[in-house]
Design a protein around this motif. Sequence first.
Motif, PDB file in Angstrom:
ATOM      1  N   GLU A  94       0.820  -1.208   0.000  1.00  0.00           N
ATOM      2  CA  GLU A  94       0.000   0.000   0.000  1.00  0.00           C
ATOM      3  C   GLU A  94       0.856   1.260   0.000  1.00  0.00           C
ATOM      4  O   GLU A  94       1.874   1.315   0.678  1.00  0.00           O
ATOM      5  CB  GLU A  94      -0.897   0.015   1.231  1.00  0.00           C
ATOM      6  CG  GLU A  94      -1.940  -1.072   1.226  1.00  0.00           C
ATOM      7  CD  GLU A  94      -2.862  -0.967   2.422  1.00  0.00           C
ATOM      8  OE1 GLU A  94      -2.990   0.134   2.998  1.00  0.00           O
ATOM      9  OE2 GLU A  94      -3.450  -1.986   2.773  1.00  0.00           O
ATOM     10  N   PRO A  95       0.432   2.290  -0.740  1.00  0.00           N
ATOM     11  CA  PRO A  95       1.140   3.575  -0.697  1.00  0.00           C
ATOM     12  C   PRO A  95       0.806   4.317   0.596  1.00  0.00           C
ATOM     13  O   PRO A  95      -0.122   3.950   1.309  1.00  0.00           O
ATOM     14  CB  PRO A  95       0.616   4.313  -1.917  1.00  0.00           C
ATOM     15  CG  PRO A  95      -0.698   3.681  -2.210  1.00  0.00           C
ATOM     16  CD  PRO A  95      -0.629   2.265  -1.717  1.00  0.00           C
ATOM     17  N   ASP A  96       1.546   5.382   0.871  1.00  0.00           N
ATOM     18  CA  ASP A  96       1.307   6.143   2.101  1.00  0.00           C
ATOM     19  C   ASP A  96      -0.057   6.841   2.029  1.00  0.00           C
ATOM     20  O   ASP A  96      -0.590   7.075   0.949  1.00  0.00           O
ATOM     21  CB  ASP A  96       2.436   7.149   2.364  1.00  0.00           C
ATOM     22  CG  ASP A  96       2.486   8.242   1.329  1.00  0.00           C
ATOM     23  OD1 ASP A  96       1.685   9.193   1.454  1.00  0.00           O
ATOM     24  OD2 ASP A  96       3.318   8.155   0.401  1.00  0.00           O
ATOM     25  N   PRO A  97      -0.646   7.177   3.187  1.00  0.00           N
ATOM     26  CA  PRO A  97      -1.997   7.750   3.223  1.00  0.00           C
ATOM     27  C   PRO A  97      -2.160   9.057   2.436  1.00  0.00           C
ATOM     28  O   PRO A  97      -3.209   9.289   1.842  1.00  0.00           O
ATOM     29  CB  PRO A  97      -2.249   7.991   4.721  1.00  0.00           C
ATOM     30  CG  PRO A  97      -1.342   7.035   5.409  1.00  0.00           C
ATOM     31  CD  PRO A  97      -0.132   6.896   4.524  1.00  0.00           C
ATOM     32  N   ASP A  98      -1.139   9.921   2.442  1.00  0.00           N
ATOM     33  CA  ASP A  98      -1.247  11.179   1.693  1.00  0.00           C
ATOM     34  C   ASP A  98      -1.358  10.921   0.195  1.00  0.00           C
ATOM     35  O   ASP A  98      -2.125  11.582  -0.508  1.00  0.00           O
ATOM     36  CB  ASP A  98      -0.048  12.083   1.973  1.00  0.00           C
ATOM     37  CG  ASP A  98      -0.058  12.632   3.391  1.00  0.00           C
ATOM     38  OD1 ASP A  98      -1.146  12.673   4.005  1.00  0.00           O
ATOM     39  OD2 ASP A  98       1.015  13.016   3.878  1.00  0.00           O
ATOM     40  N   THR A  99      -0.583   9.968  -0.277  1.00  0.00           N
ATOM     41  CA  THR A  99      -0.641   9.616  -1.697  1.00  0.00           C
ATOM     42  C   THR A  99      -2.004   9.050  -2.044  1.00  0.00           C
ATOM     43  O   THR A  99      -2.594   9.403  -3.069  1.00  0.00           O
ATOM     44  CB  THR A  99       0.465   8.599  -2.051  1.00  0.00           C
ATOM     45  OG1 THR A  99       1.723   9.171  -1.726  1.00  0.00           O
ATOM     46  CG2 THR A  99       0.423   8.220  -3.517  1.00  0.00           C
ATOM     47  N   VAL A 100      -2.517   8.182  -1.188  1.00  0.00           N
ATOM     48  CA  VAL A 100      -3.841   7.596  -1.419  1.00  0.00           C
ATOM     49  C   VAL A 100      -4.906   8.691  -1.478  1.00  0.00           C
ATOM     50  O   VAL A 100      -5.765   8.688  -2.361  1.00  0.00           O
ATOM     51  CB  VAL A 100      -4.189   6.568  -0.312  1.00  0.00           C
ATOM     52  CG1 VAL A 100      -5.634   6.116  -0.420  1.00  0.00           C
ATOM     53  CG2 VAL A 100      -3.255   5.375  -0.397  1.00  0.00           C
ATOM     54  N   ALA A 101      -4.827   9.645  -0.538  1.00  0.00           N
ATOM     55  CA  ALA A 101      -5.810  10.728  -0.510  1.00  0.00           C
ATOM     56  C   ALA A 101      -5.737  11.574  -1.779  1.00  0.00           C
ATOM     57  O   ALA A 101      -6.773  11.924  -2.364  1.00  0.00           O
ATOM     58  CB  ALA A 101      -5.601  11.601   0.722  1.00  0.00           C
ATOM     59  N   MET A 102      -4.514  11.908  -2.213  1.00  0.00           N
ATOM     60  CA  MET A 102      -4.353  12.739  -3.411  1.00  0.00           C
ATOM     61  C   MET A 102      -4.854  12.012  -4.656  1.00  0.00           C
ATOM     62  O   MET A 102      -5.621  12.559  -5.452  1.00  0.00           O
ATOM     63  CB  MET A 102      -2.879  13.128  -3.597  1.00  0.00           C
ATOM     64  CG  MET A 102      -2.618  13.876  -4.890  1.00  0.00           C
ATOM     65  SD  MET A 102      -3.500  15.430  -5.032  1.00  0.00           S
ATOM     66  CE  MET A 102      -2.404  16.477  -4.136  1.00  0.00           C
ATOM     67  N   VAL A 103      -4.445  10.776  -4.816  1.00  0.00           N
ATOM     68  CA  VAL A 103      -4.861  10.005  -5.995  1.00  0.00           C
ATOM     69  C   VAL A 103      -6.370   9.792  -5.968  1.00  0.00           C
ATOM     70  O   VAL A 103      -7.044   9.908  -6.989  1.00  0.00           O
ATOM     71  CB  VAL A 103      -4.083   8.682  -6.084  1.00  0.00           C
ATOM     72  CG1 VAL A 103      -4.655   7.778  -7.160  1.00  0.00           C
ATOM     73  CG2 VAL A 103      -2.610   8.957  -6.352  1.00  0.00           C
ATOM     74  N   SER A 104      -6.911   9.525  -4.790  1.00  0.00           N
ATOM     75  CA  SER A 104      -8.358   9.346  -4.665  1.00  0.00           C
ATOM     76  C   SER A 104      -9.102  10.613  -5.069  1.00  0.00           C
ATOM     77  O   SER A 104     -10.107  10.554  -5.785  1.00  0.00           O
ATOM     78  CB  SER A 104      -8.699   8.957  -3.234  1.00  0.00           C
ATOM     79  OG  SER A 104     -10.079   8.845  -3.083  1.00  0.00           O
ATOM     80  N   ALA A 105      -8.611  11.744  -4.609  1.00  0.00           N
ATOM     81  CA  ALA A 105      -9.248  13.013  -4.972  1.00  0.00           C
ATOM     82  C   ALA A 105      -9.153  13.260  -6.474  1.00  0.00           C
ATOM     83  O   ALA A 105     -10.128  13.674  -7.108  1.00  0.00           O
ATOM     84  CB  ALA A 105      -8.613  14.159  -4.200  1.00  0.00           C
ATOM     85  N   LEU A 106      -7.998  12.995  -7.046  1.00  0.00           N
ATOM     86  CA  LEU A 106      -7.821  13.200  -8.486  1.00  0.00           C
ATOM     87  C   LEU A 106      -8.690  12.253  -9.298  1.00  0.00           C
ATOM     88  O   LEU A 106      -9.155  12.596 -10.383  1.00  0.00           O
ATOM     89  CB  LEU A 106      -6.349  13.045  -8.874  1.00  0.00           C
ATOM     90  CG  LEU A 106      -5.436  14.180  -8.424  1.00  0.00           C
ATOM     91  CD1 LEU A 106      -3.980  13.810  -8.625  1.00  0.00           C
ATOM     92  CD2 LEU A 106      -5.766  15.469  -9.148  1.00  0.00           C
ATOM     93  N   ARG A 107      -8.945  11.073  -8.787  1.00  0.00           N
ATOM     94  CA  ARG A 107      -9.791  10.112  -9.501  1.00  0.00           C
ATOM     95  C   ARG A 107     -11.254  10.538  -9.530  1.00  0.00           C
ATOM     96  O   ARG A 107     -12.037  10.005 -10.302  1.00  0.00           O
ATOM     97  CB  ARG A 107      -9.657   8.724  -8.892  1.00  0.00           C
ATOM     98  CG  ARG A 107      -8.363   8.070  -9.263  1.00  0.00           C
ATOM     99  CD  ARG A 107      -8.302   6.650  -8.788  1.00  0.00           C
ATOM    100  NE  ARG A 107      -7.052   6.041  -9.246  1.00  0.00           N
ATOM    101  CZ  ARG A 107      -6.464   5.053  -8.633  1.00  0.00           C
ATOM    102  NH1 ARG A 107      -6.996   4.521  -7.554  1.00  0.00           N
ATOM    103  NH2 ARG A 107      -5.342   4.551  -9.106  1.00  0.00           N
ATOM    104  N   GLN A 108     -11.612  11.498  -8.689  1.00  0.00           N
ATOM    105  CA  GLN A 108     -12.976  12.019  -8.699  1.00  0.00           C
ATOM    106  C   GLN A 108     -13.219  12.884  -9.934  1.00  0.00           C
ATOM    107  O   GLN A 108     -14.359  13.156 -10.286  1.00  0.00           O
ATOM    108  CB  GLN A 108     -13.256  12.839  -7.434  1.00  0.00           C
ATOM    109  CG  GLN A 108     -13.075  12.070  -6.145  1.00  0.00           C
ATOM    110  CD  GLN A 108     -13.956  10.833  -6.069  1.00  0.00           C
ATOM    111  OE1 GLN A 108     -15.153  10.906  -6.320  1.00  0.00           O
ATOM    112  NE2 GLN A 108     -13.362   9.706  -5.744  1.00  0.00           N
TER     113      GLN A 108
END
Length: 163
Positions: A94-108
């Motif tokens: 798993e990537p770090d939480p900040d990366t997950v949050a950023m990628v998740s937001a961008l995927r929106q």
Amino acid sequence: MTVEEFEEFYAHSAKQLVGQVYLMTGDLHEAQDVVQEAFVRAWGRRSALYRDAGPEAWIRTVAWRLAVSRWRRRGRSAEAWRRHSDARPSTVPEPDPDTVAMVSALRQLTERQRRVAILHYVCDLTVEQVAAETGISAGTVKTHLSRARASLAPHLSEEEHGV
């Protein structure tokens, strides 16, 4: 562009381009692969790289197109795999939480909004440069930027807003 100039260009911009394409794709390994492939293709046409929008824009555009082609091919391949096999894909750490949050937001964002936002805010291109690189009008770029900001706002923390 001489061999030395190309090597200097690669050394100076490869890491930055990988970062930019990573934000567009959400997959670091994919970004590394497509940027590397784009540089390989650029090597054969290095004398013409400074025409048009410049070498970084050319590499970024080629890398983006390669990523899109791979997504399409992978989608068809995955569907065929599901139809003909019981095997499961391997797990990835798993990537770090900040990366997950950023990628998740961008995927929106829609694909076009994400690309335009990354080119403008991360790559620091003007609206006109984004329009030239993406082949869409400056007005449409502005519309996509506005919609991207509105879509991302709820996903960003107060620190990221500069508050």
